[in-house]
Design an enzyme around this catalytic site. Structure first.
Site, PDB file in Angstrom:
ATOM      1  N   LYS A 155       1.717  24.900  -2.761  1.00  0.00           N
ATOM      2  CA  LYS A 155       0.480  24.259  -2.318  1.00  0.00           C
ATOM      3  C   LYS A 155       0.638  22.744  -2.431  1.00  0.00           C
ATOM      4  CE  LYS A 155      -2.260  28.279  -3.639  1.00  0.00           C
ATOM      5  NZ  LYS A 155      -3.250  28.846  -4.570  1.00  0.00           N
ATOM      6  N   ASP A 196      -1.423  38.612 -11.070  1.00  0.00           N
ATOM      7  CA  ASP A 196      -2.354  37.767 -10.338  1.00  0.00           C
ATOM      8  C   ASP A 196      -3.803  38.002 -10.744  1.00  0.00           C
ATOM      9  OD1 ASP A 196      -2.897  35.827  -8.258  1.00  0.00           O
ATOM     10  OD2 ASP A 196      -3.705  37.490  -7.088  1.00  0.00           O
ATOM     11  N   LYS A 244       4.185  39.150  -1.828  1.00  0.00           N
ATOM     12  CA  LYS A 244       2.770  38.938  -2.148  1.00  0.00           C
ATOM     13  C   LYS A 244       1.948  40.143  -1.695  1.00  0.00           C
ATOM     14  CE  LYS A 244       1.337  35.020  -2.892  1.00  0.00           C
ATOM     15  NZ  LYS A 244       0.858  34.378  -4.131  1.00  0.00           N
ATOM     16  N   GLU A 278       4.168  40.339  -6.630  1.00  0.00           N
ATOM     17  CA  GLU A 278       2.826  40.092  -7.153  1.00  0.00           C
ATOM     18  C   GLU A 278       2.072  41.406  -7.301  1.00  0.00           C
ATOM     19  OE1 GLU A 278      -0.009  36.904  -5.480  1.00  0.00           O
ATOM     20  OE2 GLU A 278      -0.694  38.767  -4.561  1.00  0.00           O
ATOM     21  N   ARG A 332       0.819  -1.206   0.000  1.00  0.00           N
ATOM     22  CA  ARG A 332       0.000   0.000   0.000  1.00  0.00           C
ATOM     23  C   ARG A 332       0.854   1.257   0.000  1.00  0.00           C
ATOM     24  NH1 ARG A 332      -2.988   1.957  -2.691  1.00  0.00           N
ATOM     25  NH2 ARG A 332      -4.001  -0.093  -2.657  1.00  0.00           N
TER      26      ARG A 332
END
Length: 285
Positions: free
Chosen positions: A136, A219, A168, A198, A101
Site C-alpha cells: 500500500k 487476517d 489472499k 491468508e 520543494r
C-alpha cells in the site's frame, strides 16, 4: 543507511524535478534573482523524528546543478531532534530555490514514514514480533517508501507481485478453497519462491497446517484468536498478523506471539515530518 540503487533514485528524483519545473522552469527565481547570486542553506528538522530520504534531497540539488556543494551532517536512520541541521547546501541561489520543494517533499515524506515505523517498532520491542510494510505505497515511490520503513527499524514485505506467492482471500475463492490453492501454488513455485497464505478462521488455518506453507497470514483476528492460532501452528511455519493494526492495538497483537505484523499505515497514512530549508546570501543561515 543508504539507498541501494542510485540509478533508480536518480530516475525517481529526476521525474519529480521535471514535474515541478514544468515547461519553462522556475520563472519566479529567474525573475527575482540575479543569475550570478550564490547562497548557502541548511536543511533543518522542525520536529523530533527519524531521518530518511536525505540522499533523495541531495539528488534533487545535484541533478539541477552538478556543481552544487551538498554536505550531509546526519545519516538516514538516525533519530532527530527539532532544530537539528541535516545538511548544508551551497551554490547558485536560483538552483537551490528551484530544487527546494522537491528535496523537502522527499525528505519530509520519507522521514515521516521512518518516524511512524519507529513508533510501531518501539511498541513491540519487548516481543518477538517484527513490524513489516505492505504494498500500500504511493505509485512510483514504492522502493523509496520501503527504504524509509527500513530506516525506521521495520522490515520489508514483498516488493511486488513477482517476488513471493501470497495467496489472499480472493485467490482462495477463485481457486476453490485453501487446499487447491496451496497445492497449485506448490506445483508452480520454484525452489526459491516462498508461499504465504491468508486465513481468517481457525478452520482454514487447520487446513493450512495440514497442507503446509512457509508463512500463514492471520487476517483480522482479535488477540485471543491470534494467540490460539499461534498455538495451533506450534512453530511449523511463520505467523503474520494483519488487519486492524494501529498504534493502540499493535502491542496486544504482538504479545500473542506472532512472528510478524504487517501495517499498511506505515506508508499510506504516515504524516510528513516537518523539515525546512533555511537560506542566506553571503553568510551562514
Amino acid at each position: 543507511m543508504h539507498f541501494g540503487n542510485p540509478l533508480l533514485l536518480a530516475d525517481i528524483v529526476r521525474a519529480a524535478l521535471a514535474e515541478d519545473l514544468g515547461r519553462t522552469g522556475d520563472i519566479t527565481s529567474a525573475a527575482c534573482i540575479p543569475a550570478d547570486r550564490r547562497a548557502r542553506a541548511q536543511l533543518v528538522a522542525r520536529r523530533d523524528g527519524r531521518l530518511a530520504g536525505l540522499e533523495a534531497a541531495e539528488a534533487a540539488f545535484r541533478l539541477m546543478d552538478g556543481g552544487i556543494r551538498f554536505t550531509a551532517h546526519r545519516q538516514d536512520g538516525e533519530a532527530l531532534r527539532a532544530g537539528d541541521a541535516l545538511a548544508t547546501v551551497e551554490g547558485p541561489a536560483r538552483t537551490i530555490l528551484a530544487a527546494e520543494r522537491v528535496a523537502l517533499n522527499f525528505v519530509g515524506r520519507l522521514s515521516g514514514i521512518a518516524t511512524l515505523t519507529a513508533a510501531y517498532v518501539a511498541e513491540v520491542a519487548h516481543t518477538r514480533a517484527c513490524i513489516c510494510d505492505t504494498r500500500k505505497t504511493t505509485p512510483g515511490l514504492r522502493a523509496l517508501e520501503k527504504y524509509a520503513v527500513a530506516c525506521g527499524g521495520g522490515l520489508n514485505h514483498r516488493f511486488g507481485l513477482d517476488d513471493a506467492i501470497l495467496i489472499k482471500d480472493n485467490h482462495i475463492a477463485v481457486a476453490g478453497g485453501v487446499r487447491p490453492a496451496l497445492r497449485a501454488a506448490k506445483a508452480a513455485a520454484g525452489h526459491l519462491v516462498k508461499i504465504e497464505i491468508e486465513v481468517d478462521t481457525l478452520e482454514q488455518l487447520a487446513e493450512v497446517i495440514e497442507e503446509g506453507a512457509d508463512v500463514v497470514m492471520l487476517d483480522n483476528m482479535p488477540p485471543a484468536m491470534l494467540a490460539e492460532a499461534v498455538a495451533m501452528v506450534g512453530g511449523r511455519m511463520r505467523t503474520e498478523a494483519s488487519g486492524g493494526v494501529d498504534l493502540s492495538t499493535v502491542r496486544a497483537i504482538a504479545e500473542t506471539g506472532v512472528d510478524a505484523i504487517s501495517v499498511g499505515a506505515l506508508t499510506h497514512s504516515a504524516p510528513v515530518l516537518d523539515i525546512g530549508l533555511d537560506i542566506a546570501v553571503g553568510g551562514a543561515p
